[in-house]
Design an enzyme around this catalytic site. Sequence first.
Site, PDB file in Angstrom:
ATOM      1  N   ARG A  24      -5.725  -1.293  -6.681  1.00  0.00           N
ATOM      2  CA  ARG A  24      -6.684  -1.724  -5.659  1.00  0.00           C
ATOM      3  C   ARG A  24      -8.020  -0.986  -5.768  1.00  0.00           C
ATOM      4  NH1 ARG A  24      -8.571  -3.900  -2.637  1.00  0.00           N
ATOM      5  NH2 ARG A  24      -8.002  -3.789  -0.451  1.00  0.00           N
ATOM      6  N   ASP A  62      -1.178 -14.189   0.029  1.00  0.00           N
ATOM      7  CA  ASP A  62      -1.458 -13.978   1.451  1.00  0.00           C
ATOM      8  C   ASP A  62      -1.354 -15.310   2.175  1.00  0.00           C
ATOM      9  OD1 ASP A  62      -2.592 -11.710   3.322  1.00  0.00           O
ATOM     10  OD2 ASP A  62      -3.627 -13.546   3.903  1.00  0.00           O
ATOM     11  N   ARG A  64       0.785  -1.234   0.000  1.00  0.00           N
ATOM     12  CA  ARG A  64       0.000   0.000   0.000  1.00  0.00           C
ATOM     13  C   ARG A  64       0.816   1.282   0.000  1.00  0.00           C
ATOM     14  NH1 ARG A  64      -3.726  -0.936   5.059  1.00  0.00           N
ATOM     15  NH2 ARG A  64      -1.924  -2.197   5.695  1.00  0.00           N
TER      16      ARG A  64
END
Length: 376
Positions: free
Chosen positions: A60, A98, A51
């Site tokens: 995103r 993830d 981010r």
Amino acid sequence: MSFSVSKSGYKIHKTEDFPVLRNDLILRAAKDLPGQNTERAPTWIMRQAGRYLPEFRKLRESHSFFEICQTPHLACEITMQPIRRYEGLLDASIIFSDILVIPQALGLEVQMLPAQGPHFPSPLDTPDDIARLHEHVDIDKELGYVFEAITLTRKTLDGRVPLIGFAGAPWTLFAYMVEGGGSKTFSKAKKWLFDYPQASKDVLDRITSTLVPYLVGQVRAGAQLLQVFDSWASELSHHHYVQFALPYLARISKEVKQQCKEEGLDIPPMIVFAKNVTHTVIPLLEDTGYDVVGLDWTTSPLEVSSKTNAVQGNFDPSILYANDAAIEEEVKIVVDEFKQRKTGGWIANLGHGITPGVKPESLQAFLKAVQKHTKV
């Protein structure tokens, strides 16, 4: 692309299937081979695709987190963003994914909520809930999108740097699956260890049995190193870590390497990163069979012996909020400490993931400083 097929039906990608690797610094450091010392410390950053990058935030805007994870070309694009931005300054890429894809593969729903993070609508509340987990996971079916992303990314990298695959450690995944998300105390997960020790081990065993083929699958797909993240290692007492974490970490290292050998795959260097563990746990981690031990910023590299090939870390992530002069001064201090180690390689990294508020220019200053001060 040519490939062979393993007994399980997986495509096995060989080195010759991919572009020639032009930067093998991190592989040499992780293996610490005699006579092959690196000319400087190889560097990569945990969460280097994230981010803090405007190009990540832009993508995103039109795609959810798990949509990106589950769409190979999007995962590849995110993985490549820091490699392009910091061309020549990063010595490894890490596939964008993830750790919680494993609970998903086991049958639990996982949501990524804005400003909250991971959330399990129906966590494991009692041992009866173990029945909701898949007893056998079809790795190709459930997690094939990760393998596709790895193969695509390895080709797209065009030999710039090696590609790292990863997974969460069994205890960390267990903590999320029982707690239902992040926590300050992980009281629910630890209650399981006290009240249901055997059921806890059953879940940990189920997780481990899924992790091993998942990590081997990443190697088949083209991953050249593997890292196992034990993000919540520090939540356990010493004796609980010995009982509920270490045996499963050791099993992963042993079985992944063994299976890779049996299938004729290149055995990848493996990194274990256990955040905020005490100095009494470090020697135990060194005995789990990993090639590299990752350190957070609270641990001195001098606490690691020569049992492992290399250490990884361990700059304080908050260094990246400082001005460029302060960043360079801190880099010199940490580099000097690592130079005191007489044996073993060093992979420069932060002691945890880069945080969203960091300016991309500050990371660039950091990477340049590490290159400057680690040249032999």
